[in-house]
Design a protein around this motif. Sequence first.
Motif, PDB file in Angstrom:
ATOM      1  N   PHE A 221      -6.537   0.622  13.818  1.00  0.00           N
ATOM      2  CA  PHE A 221      -6.130   2.165  14.135  1.00  0.00           C
ATOM      3  C   PHE A 221      -6.280   2.058  15.692  1.00  0.00           C
ATOM      4  O   PHE A 221      -7.653   2.326  15.886  1.00  0.00           O
ATOM      5  N   SER A 255       7.491  11.448  22.231  1.00  0.00           N
ATOM      6  CA  SER A 255       7.698  10.446  20.224  1.00  0.00           C
ATOM      7  C   SER A 255       8.762   9.914  20.961  1.00  0.00           C
ATOM      8  O   SER A 255       9.179   8.535  20.034  1.00  0.00           O
ATOM      9  N   LEU A 258       6.922   5.774  20.593  1.00  0.00           N
ATOM     10  CA  LEU A 258       6.937   5.921  19.485  1.00  0.00           C
ATOM     11  C   LEU A 258       6.948   4.956  18.775  1.00  0.00           C
ATOM     12  O   LEU A 258       8.270   4.701  18.617  1.00  0.00           O
ATOM     13  N   ARG A 259       6.632   4.224  17.513  1.00  0.00           N
ATOM     14  CA  ARG A 259       7.800   3.535  17.104  1.00  0.00           C
ATOM     15  C   ARG A 259       7.679   5.075  15.475  1.00  0.00           C
ATOM     16  O   ARG A 259       7.152   5.223  15.632  1.00  0.00           O
ATOM     17  N   SER A 261       6.678   4.165  12.534  1.00  0.00           N
ATOM     18  CA  SER A 261       5.279   4.414  12.237  1.00  0.00           C
ATOM     19  C   SER A 261       4.237   4.979  11.850  1.00  0.00           C
ATOM     20  O   SER A 261       2.825   5.066  11.405  1.00  0.00           O
ATOM     21  N   ASP A 262       4.140   5.240  13.928  1.00  0.00           N
ATOM     22  CA  ASP A 262       3.312   6.114  14.529  1.00  0.00           C
ATOM     23  C   ASP A 262       3.128   7.159  14.299  1.00  0.00           C
ATOM     24  O   ASP A 262       4.659   7.874  13.953  1.00  0.00           O
ATOM     25  N   VAL A 274      -1.669  11.619  18.772  1.00  0.00           N
ATOM     26  CA  VAL A 274      -1.185   9.670  17.683  1.00  0.00           C
ATOM     27  C   VAL A 274      -2.060   9.234  17.484  1.00  0.00           C
ATOM     28  O   VAL A 274      -2.891   8.666  17.824  1.00  0.00           O
ATOM     29  N   LEU A 276      -2.149   5.612  15.908  1.00  0.00           N
ATOM     30  CA  LEU A 276      -1.033   4.495  15.990  1.00  0.00           C
ATOM     31  C   LEU A 276      -1.773   3.164  15.097  1.00  0.00           C
ATOM     32  O   LEU A 276      -2.406   2.717  14.797  1.00  0.00           O
ATOM     33  N   ALA A 279      -2.438  -1.106  15.862  1.00  0.00           N
ATOM     34  CA  ALA A 279      -2.074  -1.373  17.049  1.00  0.00           C
ATOM     35  C   ALA A 279      -3.727  -1.838  17.434  1.00  0.00           C
ATOM     36  O   ALA A 279      -4.754  -1.599  17.283  1.00  0.00           O
ATOM     37  N   ALA A 284      -2.260  -0.421  22.286  1.00  0.00           N
ATOM     38  CA  ALA A 284      -2.189   0.938  22.779  1.00  0.00           C
ATOM     39  C   ALA A 284      -2.223   1.669  24.534  1.00  0.00           C
ATOM     40  O   ALA A 284      -1.876   3.112  24.702  1.00  0.00           O
ATOM     41  N   THR A 316      -8.188   7.068  24.488  1.00  0.00           N
ATOM     42  CA  THR A 316      -8.382   6.461  23.789  1.00  0.00           C
ATOM     43  C   THR A 316      -9.381   5.906  22.978  1.00  0.00           C
ATOM     44  O   THR A 316     -10.373   5.442  23.474  1.00  0.00           O
TER      45      THR A 316
END
Length: 359
Positions: A221, A255, A258-259, A261-262, A274, A276, A279, A284, A316
Amino acid sequence: MSVVYFVVIVAAASLAAGLMGMVINPLIFGGTAADGLLIWFTSELVDYLVILPVILTMPRWRLPPRNQRRRELRSINWLLVAPVLTLLLGGLLGLVISGPGAISYLVPGLLWCALVYSLFVTAVLTLLCSVWTLMAVSVGYLHLGSDFDARHALQSFRIGVALMVLAPLAVASVMAARNELLSQLQHAASHDRLTGVLNRAGFMDRAEGLLHGATGRDRPFVALMLDIDHFKRVNDLHGHAAGDQVLAGFAQLASRCLRDSDVIGRLGGEEFAVLLPDATPAAAQAVAQRICDACATQVTSLLDGTQLVTTVSIGTAHAPSMPVSLEALLSAADEALYRAKQAGRNQVVMGNLVPAVVM
């Protein structure tokens, strides 16, 4: 109220058919006008009440992919089959214990189905039950203890079937309205009204659910902490309405990067987070940089005509395996965000690796 409108319209249409029967029955079949009115009215009433709800509530059919169908099949709660089994038992009971009350044996099962299933499924089941009842009586499988050669006996039976249909349709409509209201309330409780993304509580719940679902698996993640640069200056110079416009525009921009699923949420003020799943740090980094670059090129047109450009700082943090706490992951990303702001803002800084917690 839709059920009330539906019944009124159906009754009016059935009455129109009955008025035609008043004319046709004496001319063609040699009967009375009153019998023609009653026969045509009751027959059309049953047909409309049984068939029209299926047509009016039919959803759009879209077959999901095969893998998704397999997952959905494995996730079925087989206790949901219990209402249908109750219907089958009611039908069998009518064959074993016939009599005037046999027509009501299906009512408990239909009401249970209306409480559990969608309005369309309930309409289909009422259609099947009504057709079965009418056919079983006509061929002699279901004996109601009534002589249908008697005057108005058949019309009375048809009216009984029509009233049997109304109860589950009304209950299913109430449940549909209730479920829609609950869905709206849940959405309002978990989403930020201004930006449309998850609020702090909604984000934490959704992210915790993803992390707990990955416990025991080697699933990576990455968390992103995002902060719009100099947002207070936007409010001070252009007003809070302009700040709201910038927040809403940024949420939409992020938004889109992003995917499905995110998970993205607004933690408060101008700060977003966020999560992820699945990932790598490189992926990322690419997502964060894409958001950063897109924000720097997006122009917000204010109501007074001012063209406003804002930037975002992003930190991140990466967790290569589970289990890991969400607080630790967000804290590491927040530290990286602090370094990004200290380094001049409008950039992405990779945070430290968050190790798995020893259980």
